[in-house]
Motif scaffolding. Structure first.
Motif, PDB file in Angstrom:
ATOM      1  N   LYS A  21      35.894  28.828  40.050  1.00 55.72           N
ATOM      2  CA  LYS A  21      36.680  28.444  38.868  1.00 55.72           C
ATOM      3  C   LYS A  21      38.124  28.226  39.307  1.00 55.72           C
ATOM      4  O   LYS A  21      38.901  29.187  39.419  1.00 55.72           O
ATOM      5  CB  LYS A  21      36.603  29.541  37.802  1.00 55.72           C
ATOM      6  N   LYS A  22      38.455  26.971  39.558  1.00 53.38           N
ATOM      7  CA  LYS A  22      39.796  26.643  40.054  1.00 53.38           C
ATOM      8  C   LYS A  22      40.837  26.899  38.977  1.00 53.38           C
ATOM      9  O   LYS A  22      40.659  26.520  37.821  1.00 53.38           O
ATOM     10  CB  LYS A  22      39.842  25.185  40.499  1.00 53.38           C
ATOM     11  N   VAL A  23      41.937  27.519  39.392  1.00 55.43           N
ATOM     12  CA  VAL A  23      43.047  27.818  38.483  1.00 55.43           C
ATOM     13  C   VAL A  23      44.235  26.922  38.789  1.00 55.43           C
ATOM     14  O   VAL A  23      44.989  26.530  37.898  1.00 55.43           O
ATOM     15  CB  VAL A  23      43.445  29.308  38.618  1.00 55.43           C
ATOM     16  N   TYR A  24      44.417  26.574  40.069  1.00 54.52           N
ATOM     17  CA  TYR A  24      45.622  25.847  40.497  1.00 54.52           C
ATOM     18  C   TYR A  24      45.334  25.221  41.853  1.00 54.52           C
ATOM     19  O   TYR A  24      44.611  25.782  42.671  1.00 54.52           O
ATOM     20  CB  TYR A  24      46.799  26.827  40.620  1.00 54.52           C
ATOM     21  N   PHE A  30      45.720  26.879  46.994  1.00 56.29           N
ATOM     22  CA  PHE A  30      44.558  26.765  46.094  1.00 56.29           C
ATOM     23  C   PHE A  30      44.384  28.129  45.437  1.00 56.29           C
ATOM     24  O   PHE A  30      44.533  29.162  46.099  1.00 56.29           O
ATOM     25  CB  PHE A  30      43.322  26.407  46.933  1.00 56.29           C
ATOM     26  N   ALA A  31      44.059  28.138  44.148  1.00 60.48           N
ATOM     27  CA  ALA A  31      43.857  29.411  43.443  1.00 60.48           C
ATOM     28  C   ALA A  31      42.614  29.320  42.580  1.00 60.48           C
ATOM     29  O   ALA A  31      42.322  28.279  41.982  1.00 60.48           O
ATOM     30  CB  ALA A  31      45.076  29.743  42.589  1.00 60.48           C
ATOM     31  N   PHE A  32      41.887  30.439  42.501  1.00 64.14           N
ATOM     32  CA  PHE A  32      40.630  30.464  41.754  1.00 64.14           C
ATOM     33  C   PHE A  32      40.366  31.880  41.245  1.00 64.14           C
ATOM     34  O   PHE A  32      40.916  32.861  41.764  1.00 64.14           O
ATOM     35  CB  PHE A  32      39.458  29.958  42.622  1.00 64.14           C
ATOM     36  N   GLU A  33      39.503  31.957  40.236  1.00 61.72           N
ATOM     37  CA  GLU A  33      39.167  33.248  39.648  1.00 61.72           C
ATOM     38  C   GLU A  33      38.346  34.079  40.627  1.00 61.72           C
ATOM     39  O   GLU A  33      37.398  33.569  41.257  1.00 61.72           O
ATOM     40  CB  GLU A  33      38.332  33.058  38.369  1.00 61.72           C
ATOM     41  N   ASP A  34      38.685  35.373  40.747  1.00 62.14           N
ATOM     42  CA  ASP A  34      37.867  36.281  41.563  1.00 62.14           C
ATOM     43  C   ASP A  34      36.491  36.436  40.906  1.00 62.14           C
ATOM     44  O   ASP A  34      36.375  36.587  39.691  1.00 62.14           O
ATOM     45  CB  ASP A  34      38.546  37.649  41.689  1.00 62.14           C
TER      46      ASP A  34
END
Ligand code: AMP
Ligand code: ZN
Length: 117
Positions: A21-24, A30-34
Protein backbone atom coordinates in the motif's frame (compact mmCIF):
# COMPACT_ATOMS: atom_id res chain seq x y z
CA UNK A 1 16.07 2.93 -11.09
CA UNK A 2 19.39 1.16 -10.73
CA UNK A 3 20.71 0.02 -7.34
CA UNK A 4 17.78 -2.37 -6.81
CA UNK A 5 18.56 -5.81 -5.41
CA UNK A 6 16.27 -8.55 -6.74
CA UNK A 7 16.83 -10.62 -3.57
CA UNK A 8 15.61 -7.80 -1.35
CA UNK A 9 11.97 -7.63 -0.22
CA UNK A 10 11.85 -3.83 -0.13
CA UNK A 11 13.57 -3.50 -3.53
CA UNK A 12 10.86 -5.79 -4.89
CA UNK A 13 8.17 -3.61 -3.31
CA UNK A 14 9.76 -0.46 -4.77
CA UNK A 15 9.83 -2.01 -8.24
CA UNK A 16 6.21 -3.18 -7.93
CA UNK A 17 7.04 -6.91 -8.06
CA UNK A 18 5.50 -7.38 -4.61
CA UNK A 19 2.33 -5.42 -3.81
CA UNK A 20 2.24 -2.89 -1.02
CA UNK A 21 0.00 0.00 0.00
CA UNK A 22 2.02 2.92 -1.33
CA UNK A 23 1.82 6.10 0.74
CA UNK A 24 4.40 8.31 -1.01
CA UNK A 25 6.95 8.21 -3.81
CA UNK A 26 9.46 10.62 -5.29
CA UNK A 27 12.74 10.27 -7.15
CA UNK A 28 14.68 9.13 -4.09
CA UNK A 29 12.19 7.85 -1.52
CA UNK A 30 9.33 5.32 -1.35
CA UNK A 31 6.88 4.86 1.54
CA UNK A 32 4.28 2.19 2.21
CA UNK A 33 2.09 0.83 4.98
CA UNK A 34 3.72 -1.73 7.30
CA UNK A 35 2.06 -5.11 6.75
CA UNK A 36 1.87 -5.74 10.54
CA UNK A 37 1.18 -2.29 11.97
CA UNK A 38 2.30 -1.70 15.55
CA UNK A 39 0.35 1.57 15.81
CA UNK A 40 -2.62 3.21 14.04
CA UNK A 41 -0.06 4.96 11.83
CA UNK A 42 2.81 2.65 10.91
CA UNK A 43 4.47 3.59 7.65
CA UNK A 44 7.87 2.44 6.35
CA UNK A 45 9.93 5.05 4.52
CA UNK A 46 12.82 3.70 2.46
CA UNK A 47 15.50 5.03 0.13
CA UNK A 48 15.05 3.76 -3.41
CA UNK A 49 18.77 3.00 -3.39
CA UNK A 50 19.48 -0.36 -1.77
CA UNK A 51 21.77 -0.43 1.23
CA UNK A 52 21.34 -2.76 4.17
CA UNK A 53 21.15 -0.33 7.06
CA UNK A 54 22.88 2.43 8.99
CA UNK A 55 25.99 0.31 9.51
CA UNK A 56 26.44 0.09 5.76
CA UNK A 57 25.50 3.70 4.94
CA UNK A 58 28.12 5.86 3.25
CA UNK A 59 28.58 9.61 3.43
CA UNK A 60 26.81 9.88 0.06
CA UNK A 61 23.69 8.35 1.66
CA UNK A 62 23.27 11.19 4.17
CA UNK A 63 20.95 13.12 1.88
CA UNK A 64 18.51 10.28 1.33
CA UNK A 65 18.51 9.30 5.02
CA UNK A 66 17.53 12.89 5.79
CA UNK A 67 14.92 12.87 3.05
CA UNK A 68 13.32 9.77 4.58
CA UNK A 69 12.88 11.63 7.86
CA UNK A 70 11.40 14.69 6.16
CA UNK A 71 8.92 12.43 4.35
CA UNK A 72 8.04 10.89 7.73
CA UNK A 73 7.31 14.36 9.10
CA UNK A 74 5.11 15.18 6.12
CA UNK A 75 3.12 11.94 6.45
CA UNK A 76 2.75 12.62 10.20
CA UNK A 77 1.25 16.04 9.38
CA UNK A 78 -1.10 14.52 6.80
CA UNK A 79 -2.32 12.00 9.40
CA UNK A 80 -2.65 14.61 12.15
CA UNK A 81 -0.24 12.83 14.49
CA UNK A 82 2.41 15.55 14.50
CA UNK A 83 1.92 16.17 18.25
CA UNK A 84 3.45 12.79 19.05
CA UNK A 85 5.03 10.33 16.71
CA UNK A 86 8.27 8.42 16.50
CA UNK A 87 10.75 7.65 13.75
CA UNK A 88 12.73 4.47 14.36
CA UNK A 89 15.62 2.87 12.51
CA UNK A 90 16.35 -0.61 13.84
CA UNK A 91 20.02 -1.43 13.27
CA UNK A 92 21.06 -5.07 13.31
CA UNK A 93 19.36 -8.25 14.51
CA UNK A 94 19.97 -7.31 18.15
CA UNK A 95 17.68 -4.31 17.68
CA UNK A 96 15.04 -6.26 15.78
CA UNK A 97 16.07 -5.44 12.21
CA UNK A 98 14.59 -8.16 10.01
CA UNK A 99 14.69 -6.54 6.56
CA UNK A 100 18.15 -5.50 5.43
CA UNK A 101 17.23 -2.50 3.28
CA UNK A 102 17.41 0.65 5.36
CA UNK A 103 13.97 1.82 6.46
CA UNK A 104 12.55 4.42 8.80
CA UNK A 105 9.48 3.36 10.76
CA UNK A 106 6.92 6.13 11.32
CA UNK A 107 4.79 5.21 14.35
CA UNK A 108 1.95 7.36 15.64
CA UNK A 109 -1.68 7.59 16.62
CA UNK A 110 -1.26 6.14 20.11
CA UNK A 111 0.79 6.84 23.22
CA UNK A 112 4.46 5.91 22.81
CA UNK A 113 6.47 4.87 25.85
CA UNK A 114 9.97 6.05 26.58
CA UNK A 115 12.43 4.40 26.61
CA UNK A 116 11.31 1.94 23.93
CA UNK A 117 11.77 -1.74 24.72
P1 AMP B 1 12.49 -4.20 10.93
O1 AMP B 1 12.08 -5.25 11.92
O2 AMP B 1 12.93 -2.89 11.54
O3 AMP B 1 13.51 -4.73 9.93
O4 AMP B 1 11.17 -3.83 10.13
C1 AMP B 1 10.70 -4.58 9.06
C2 AMP B 1 9.24 -4.25 8.93
O5 AMP B 1 8.81 -4.68 7.65
C3 AMP B 1 8.34 -4.96 9.95
O6 AMP B 1 7.65 -3.97 10.72
C4 AMP B 1 7.41 -5.80 9.10
O7 AMP B 1 6.09 -5.84 9.59
C5 AMP B 1 7.48 -5.08 7.76
N1 AMP B 1 7.19 -5.91 6.59
C6 AMP B 1 7.66 -7.16 6.33
N2 AMP B 1 7.20 -7.59 5.13
C7 AMP B 1 6.41 -6.59 4.64
C8 AMP B 1 5.65 -6.42 3.45
N3 AMP B 1 5.59 -7.38 2.51
N4 AMP B 1 4.97 -5.26 3.28
C9 AMP B 1 5.01 -4.30 4.22
N5 AMP B 1 5.73 -4.38 5.35
C10 AMP B 1 6.42 -5.51 5.57
ZN1 ZN C 1 16.72 -3.42 -1.17
Amino acid sequence: MTDLNSDCLFCRIISGKIPAKKVYEDEHVFAFEDIKPKAPTHVLIVPKKHFAGLNEAQAEDADVIGRCHLVAAEIARQRNVEQGYRTVVNVGPGAGQTVFHLHVHLLGGRGLNWPPG
